[in-house]
Design a protein around this motif. Structure first.
Motif, PDB file in Angstrom:
ATOM      1  N   SER A   1       1.021  -0.860  -0.121  1.00 28.44           N
ATOM      2  CA  SER A   1       0.015  -0.209  -0.136  1.00 28.44           C
ATOM      3  C   SER A   1       0.921   1.049   0.259  1.00 28.44           C
ATOM      4  O   SER A   1       0.336   2.174  -0.085  1.00 28.44           O
TER       5      SER A   1
ATOM      6  N   TYR B   1       1.535   5.536  -4.845  1.00 22.93           N
ATOM      7  CA  TYR B   1       1.796   4.040  -3.989  1.00 22.93           C
ATOM      8  C   TYR B   1       1.669   3.601  -5.612  1.00 22.93           C
ATOM      9  O   TYR B   1       1.638   3.991  -6.175  1.00 22.93           O
TER      10      TYR B   1
ATOM     11  N   THR C   1      -5.511  -0.323  -2.275  1.00 21.24           N
ATOM     12  CA  THR C   1      -4.707  -1.921  -2.671  1.00 21.24           C
ATOM     13  C   THR C   1      -5.405  -3.044  -2.058  1.00 21.24           C
ATOM     14  O   THR C   1      -5.738  -4.226  -2.431  1.00 21.24           O
ATOM     15  N   SER C   2      -6.352  -2.601  -0.596  1.00 21.49           N
ATOM     16  CA  SER C   2      -6.706  -3.505   0.211  1.00 21.49           C
ATOM     17  C   SER C   2      -8.146  -4.719  -0.730  1.00 21.49           C
ATOM     18  O   SER C   2      -8.719  -5.144  -0.802  1.00 21.49           O
TER      19      SER C   2
ATOM     20  N   ALA D   1      -4.524   4.789  -0.695  1.00 23.90           N
ATOM     21  CA  ALA D   1      -3.767   4.146  -1.240  1.00 23.90           C
ATOM     22  C   ALA D   1      -4.550   2.381  -0.201  1.00 23.90           C
ATOM     23  O   ALA D   1      -3.955   1.685  -0.734  1.00 23.90           O
ATOM     24  N   PHE D   2      -4.315   2.604   1.239  1.00 27.47           N
ATOM     25  CA  PHE D   2      -5.145   1.166   1.695  1.00 27.47           C
ATOM     26  C   PHE D   2      -6.273   0.909   1.043  1.00 27.47           C
ATOM     27  O   PHE D   2      -6.547   0.109   0.676  1.00 27.47           O
TER      28      PHE D   2
END
Length: 1253
Positions: free
Chosen positions: A125, A159, A218-219, A214-215
């Protein structure tokens, strides 16, 4: 198993200290023997007891040792090295080996391995933080995510998933591959240990709800790929359960003596284990779907929404028994209304994968009926990529079931074959082909071996003709052919069939083609031949000619050979059959341009060439239509190629034809111009028809040896003397004489010429210009327009630029128009261009012309204006003549605003100061016209005066923002304006204002373009014209002076000051800014002093020089004006900008669909998000679709075990200023390659190209 509503929100170490695995690797357990070995030996997750903290599989918290350690991980101050991320980032290692190493690490100590996996997701991330073993052991999920958020690098918004560069190019694919391989390698035991998947799903669910993009991004990607991998596992389980069930049934159905009870028990146990595994997979998928997908498919970020839609499409396609139902399809249907084209595109591609499989059609019926209209409307999407995929989706729907799409739905796609955007048109062409041309009747099977009229393509060709005629876009056959070229090449290249339909008589019972259908077929046939011979799309599609591959070149040569062999024989027959029809003949005569002329010799087809030449000669004798005659001229030009042996044969035929025409013309002209006799209509018609033929051939062929100048000059001179010459004869005589001069110039330019040739051409050119000047005053408008156009061309070609490129020997030919000619050209523009639309020509019956005629008339006037503006831009005429053009900028903005603005820009590039003087001159002319109409006591709030002020404001805006570049020009503009304002003193004495003082109110619009120090300079110059008494005056008649002085005295960096009197119709609007403290940069600029010197040598009119120091004369300070409203400056809003005067056309948005209904259908059991319909609209920002939404989602319930089973206006934009004023397209004065080359078909530039700068 994982209960769907109870998704774990934290992850802690297990109470059990050890977990045992078999020696076999997890991914080798194909038969499922080692499935769920950890099951029953582990407890639910919970906090460790105080005495158990720090314990792990190896005891004492020590890392595992031995060769199978994951990349040799070890603890350093409680932080584990992030080697897994680095391996995936590089993407060089085989992903399966990377996952195998992690599995070995997990078997030795699953806590350490899971911590490595958790940090892998955190680092992917872009977060610099690291989850330590201590944090993992004691902190809740939300606390860890909050801690990582605090340690996130806020300096950059990038990211790994969004970073650019070669090292990140493959990161996303490697990341997704890692997750897929991880689940695949763990699918037989590890994912069922109720620890790894719980932890990972809980982590990804928490991260996907983070406010950090970003978290969340990505997740969500990780969770969706994890879900896809689990769907694959579930599918494999379903297949194994079906196989096991079949084996059990087969064994149970055996005779009792042959039945193996132990095998039955094993099969029952295996089926039970598979069912338990399937239940756990269901719970995992429910957790991901409810925890991640349901929230993130409405995320504010388009990329995240696109990921969700792309993956749900994969699930429905991969495991249709479980996911392909209306409960999941509705998410795709709703998202088709997304504001971002990227998301809408993913919806369409996901649906394409479903509709491609005809076995799934029955499950898509309700979805199709509900969202079909939306898909059809998306064919007009503002994003071309979306429109293309929508058309392709409709093509798949059509193939799956023809009854779904109505005739109206199909017609919405049909017309897109004429789109200017080629991918859209090609997709629509494929749809059209599948709908109308791909089906064959059973009786046609016996026709497959037949050719021509009896062949299988005959009916299809007729269908194509019918479609073309019904579309009512007859001038765009080339676009229709290009749209279907890729999918219907065999049909479009069946020229033998087309030829037989035109030449052969219909068989009994067959309906013959009508005259209109034959014309359409000939046009389509010509377009297919052009496409095959040129191998590039028609004008308006594509960026230009591309380099052909070797295969394409071979196909091109084969097609040209086939075309030549067929039509070299058939063309004379076609011309003979349709020789009377001008439209058909014009199209047929274009075919030889695409022939391979060598085949006439190699194929021994000379007799057919002779037949073709005879037919062309007959057509020239029969027709007087300009298009037909020019087509004949082009055909002779194409055949007269010296590279081929047929040249002599064609050249002799051409020379004989021209000889006859020239002799006939001289003979008729002698009789026609006899003195004392009135020419009758028959003689005039004979002269005109012969002159038309000669002019058409002179356009593409050098006829200098026939000396046509003398007879045309005699004809034109007689017309001037008598004034009764028919207008068409004059028009063609002017055009023919123009060609004579251009061909002589071409010969002089290409070869060494004598001085006598130059003098003869110079004399003829000057005499011809005088004749054209005389015809500018002709009573007939068409004659005047022809004379004007030719004059502009001659002046442009024979201007000083004729010597460019090292052609100094042409200097004697340079011709500069005198003031009288310039004046007459300008008068023509003012009288014939700047007219109201209603004042233009009406039809013969007195009724207003239709809309198409009005547009054509406007196009012609724009060409006339552009021709004159070119003379200004290239300094052929004086720049001050542009003042009469510039002053029309506001009044005729809609019709000519782009041309006038471009002319301003070009003249400013040539001479900034002279351009500024021209602008102020145009304002002075308008002011004088107003004075003549209303007198000096006019109302300054009148619309006329306000219009002049608005024009001045528009002029000021054209100077741009860089005041240093336009410094001298703006100062000179103020100088001329001040002198004009005080030019006429008031006859009543100095106590009354000068007669033109109100002009200062107009001049104040340019004050904002002055630098601060230049304002003081201009103010000093203004005070030279003011008396002491003027500075004391406060009456309303002196308001222009006071407002102009205030605009120059504005403090600080005032760049937008404009003081307007209280009686102004525009209202009391003051554009001012607060004073700013002096800066070093401004001091540097103030060090420069502007030198403005009047053209006369009078010392009283000298401006301050660089060396002078500015001192304000001792005068009384001007008091604050009571009629002036001073306000704090405000930021100019977009709607308050100058474009408000001419509001932009507002886009029409389709009414958003209301999806807030509830019903009993599966498609309506959830509340639908309200998303704006984005058809042809890009306004508004993306709103978070999660707002106010509460979804009742279903549980994933896998099915029971069973056996498996295509915008635009097509016309070119005639009003594109770039195409009219682009100087790069205008050839050099006598560039023989572009204007007068013998190798060029048309030495004279037609209006479209001549009127291009």
């Amino acid at each position: 198993m994982i209960a769907a509503p109870e998704v774990p929100t934290d992850f802690n170490l297990l109470q059990e200290s050890e977990t045992h695995f078999s020696s076999d690797t997890d991914f080798e357990d194909i038969e499922g023997k080692n499935q769920k070995q950890g099951k029953g030996k582990t407890c639910k997750k919970g906090k460790k007891g105080p005495g158990e903290k720090g314990k792990s599989g190896n005891g004492g918290g020590k890392p595992p040792s031995g060769p199978n350690r994951m990349n040799g991980h070890h603890q350093q101050n409680g932080v584990e090295n992030m080697m897994l991320f680095e391996v995936v980032k590089m993407g060089k290692s085989a992903m399966q080996s990377v996952v195998d190493d992690w599995i070995e690490s997990y078997k030795h100590d699953r806590d350490i391995a899971l911590l490595d996996l958790i940090n892998f997701f955190i680092q992917c991330s872009g977060c610099k933080g690291v989850v330590t073993a201590e944090m993992f052991r004691h902190m809740q999920n939300s606390e860890i995510i909050r801690k990582m958020t605090e340690e996130f690098d806020e300096d950059s918004g990038d990211y790994p998933l969004t970073m650019a560069g070669p090292q990140w190019k493959k990161f996303k694919s490697s990341f997704c591959e890692f997750i897929g391989v991880l689940v695949r390698q763990c699918q037989y035991s590890i994912i069922y240990d109720e620890y790894m998947m719980d932890t990972v799903i809980s982590l990804l669910t928490g991260l996907s709800d983070s406010q950090v993009r970003a978290f969340r991004h990505t997740s969500t990607l990780a969770a969706m790929k994890l879900m896809t991998a689990l769907v694959n596992v579930a599918l494999n389980l379903s297949i194994n359960m079906d196989n096991t069930q079949r084996q059990y049934e087969a064994e149970r159905n055996k005779m009792i003596g042959k039945r193996a009870n132990e095998r039955l028990e094993l099969l029952l146990q295996k089926r039970k284990e598979l069912q338990e595994n399937q239940d756990e997979i269901e719970n995992m998928m429910n957790a991901i779907f409810k925890g991640v997908f349901v929230h993130r498919y409405r995320d504010a970020i388009a990329e995240i929404r696109a990921i969700c839609i792309e993956e749900i499409g994969i699930w429905m396609k991969m495991y249709s028994d479980a996911f392909l139902n209306d409960s999941y399809l509705k998410y795709v249907g709703w998202t088709m209304h997304d504001k971002q084209g990227e998301v809408r595109l993913k919806c369409l591609t996901a649906l394409q994968g479903l509709y491609y499989n005809k076995e799934l059609n029955s499950k898509l019926e309700l979805f199709t009926s509900r969202f079909k209209d939306r898909i059809v409307s998306m064919t007009l999407d503002k994003e071309y990529d979306v429109a293309v995929q929508a058309i392709k989706l409709l093509t798949l729907v059509l193939q799956s079931s023809e009854e779904v799409l109505t005739a109206e739905d199909c017609e919405n796609v049909y017309h897109l074959v004429y789109s200017a955007h080629r991918p859209v048109a090609v997709a629509a062409g494929e749809f059209l082909y599948k709908k109308l041309f791909s089906r064959r009747d059973p009786e046609e099977d016996g026709m497959m071996k037949r050719r021509g009229r009896q062949g299988p393509n005959a009916n299809l060709v007729k269908t194509l003709v019918f479609f073309f005629l019904e579309s009512e876009l007859h001038e765009h056959a080339a676009y229709l052919v290009d749209s279907m070229w890729d999918c219907a090449t065999e049909l479009l290249k069946d020229w033998e069939c087309m030829n037989s339909l035109l030449l052969e008589e219909p068989v009994s019972g067959e309906e013959a083609l009508t005259d209109r259908q034959e014309s359409a077929l000939i046009e389509i046939m010509l377009c297919t031949i052009r496409q095959a011979a040129e191998c590039h799309p028609p004008v308006g599609r594509g960026t230009g000619k591309r380099v052909l591959t070797a295969k394409e070149k071979k196909t091109q040569l084969d097609d040209r050979t086939k075309i030549t062999e067929l039509f070299a024989v058939a063309l004379p027959q076609l011309l003979a059959k349709y020789s009377i029809d001008a439209e058909k003949v014009t199209n047929l005569l274009q075919l030889p341009q695409y022939f391979d002329l060598e085949i006439y010799t190699t194929g021994r087809l000379e007799k057919h060439l002779d037949a073709l030449l005879r037919q062309i000669r007959n057509i020239v004798e029969k027709h007087t239509d300009t298009d037909v005659l020019e087509a004949c001229s082009k055909t002779y030009h194409a055949l007269c190629n010296e590279e081929f042996t047929i040249f002599n044969r064609v050249d002799i035929s051409r020379s004989q034809l021209i000889d006859e025409l020239a002799d006939k013309f001289n003979r008729l002209l002698e009789d026609f111009l006899q003195e004392g006799e009135e020419p009758d209509e028959d003689d005039a018609y004979q002269v005109l028809s012969t002159l038309k033929r000669i002019t058409a051939f002179h356009n593409a062929h050098d006829l200098s040896k026939w000396d046509l100048f003398a007879c045309n000059y005699k004809l034109l001179k007689t017309g001037i003397e008598n004034g009764d010459m028919p207008e068409q004869i004059v028009i063609h005589a002017l055009q023919c004489t123009h060609y004579v001069i251009l061909w002589q110039l071409a010969k002089i330019t290409e070869s060494s010429s004598t001085k006598e040739d130059l003098l003869r051409l110079k004399k003829q050119m000057r005499v011809f210009c005088q004749i054209c000047q005389h015809y500018l005053t002709n009573v007939n408008t068409t004659v005047k327009e022809q004379a004007f156009t030719i004059l502009c061309d001659i002046l442009m070609i024979f201007s000083h630029q004729i010597m460019s490129g090292g052609r100094d020997m042409l200097e004697p030919l340079v011709y500069t128009p005198d003031s009288s000619l310039q004046s007459e050209l300008l008068s023509f523009i003012l009288d014939h261009v700047f007219i109201e639309q209603d004042d233009d020509n009406n039809s013969a019956d007195g009724q207003q012309e239709d809309e198409a005629s009005k547009i054509e008339a406007l196009h012609k006037r724009r060409n006339l204006l552009a021709a004159f503006c070119k003379l200004i831009v290239y300094t052929v005429v004086e720049m001050n003549t542009a003042a009469d053009i510039f002053k029309q900028y506001m009044k005729y903005y809609n019709d000519y605003g782009d041309i006038i603005k471009e002319t301003m820009s070009k003249t400013r590039q040539i001479d900034k100061i002279q351009c500024a003087k021209t602008l102020i001159l145009s304002l002075q002319q308008l002011f004088n016209e107003m004075i003549q109409e209303n007198g000096y006591n006019f109302d300054r709030s009148s619309s006329t005066f306000s219009g002049i002020k608005e024009l001045a404001r528009r002029f000021a805006l054209t100077f741009g923002l860089d005041q240093l570049k336009t410094r001298e020009a703006i100062a000179m503009l103020h100088k001329d304006g001040i002198e004009f304002a005080f030019k006429e003193p008031n006859p009543q004495g100095e106590s009354h204002p000068p007669l033109n003082l109100a002009f200062l109110d107009i001049l104040s619009e340019f004050s904002s373009k002055l630098l601060r120090q230049d304002k003081r300079t201009v103010y000093v110059y203004l005070e030279k014209f003011m008396t002491f008494q003027m500075s004391l005056r406060r009456e309303d008649v002196w308001l222009p002076l006071m407002s102009y002085r205030n605009s120059l005295l504005a403090g600080g960096d005032d760049d937008t000051m404009s003081v307007i009197s209280g009686i102004s119709s525009r209202g009391s609007t003051v554009r001012s800014k607060k004073s700013k403290p002096s800066t070093g940069k401004r001091k540097v600029v103030e060090g420069m002093q502007l030198t403005l010197t009047e053209e006369s040598s009078s010392s009283d009119s000298m401006w301050l020089s660089r060396e002078q120091t500015l001192h304000t004369p001792v005068m009384m300070q001007t008091p604050q004006l009571t009629s002036t409203i001073m306000r704090e400056p405000k930021r100019l809003r977009p709607e308050d900008s100058f474009m408000g005067v001419y509001p932009m056309q507002t886009e029409h948005h389709q009414t958003p669909l209301d999806y807030n209904r509830r019903g009993t259908s599966l498609m309506e059991d959830d509340e639908e998000p309200i998303v704006e319909d984005v058809m042809m609209s890009s306004e508004g920002r993306i709103e978070d679709l999660n707002e106010g939404m509460d979804f009742d989602t279903m549980d994933i319930d896998l099915p029971p075990s069973k056996n498996r089973r295509e915008r635009t206006e097509l016309k070119p934009d005639f009003f594109d200023p770039a195409s009219i004023m682009d100087e790069s397209k205008y050839p050099d004065a006598v560039n023989c390659q572009k204007v007068t080359s013998l190798n060029h078909a048309y030495p004279i530039i037609n209006p479209e190209s001549l009127l291009v700068l």
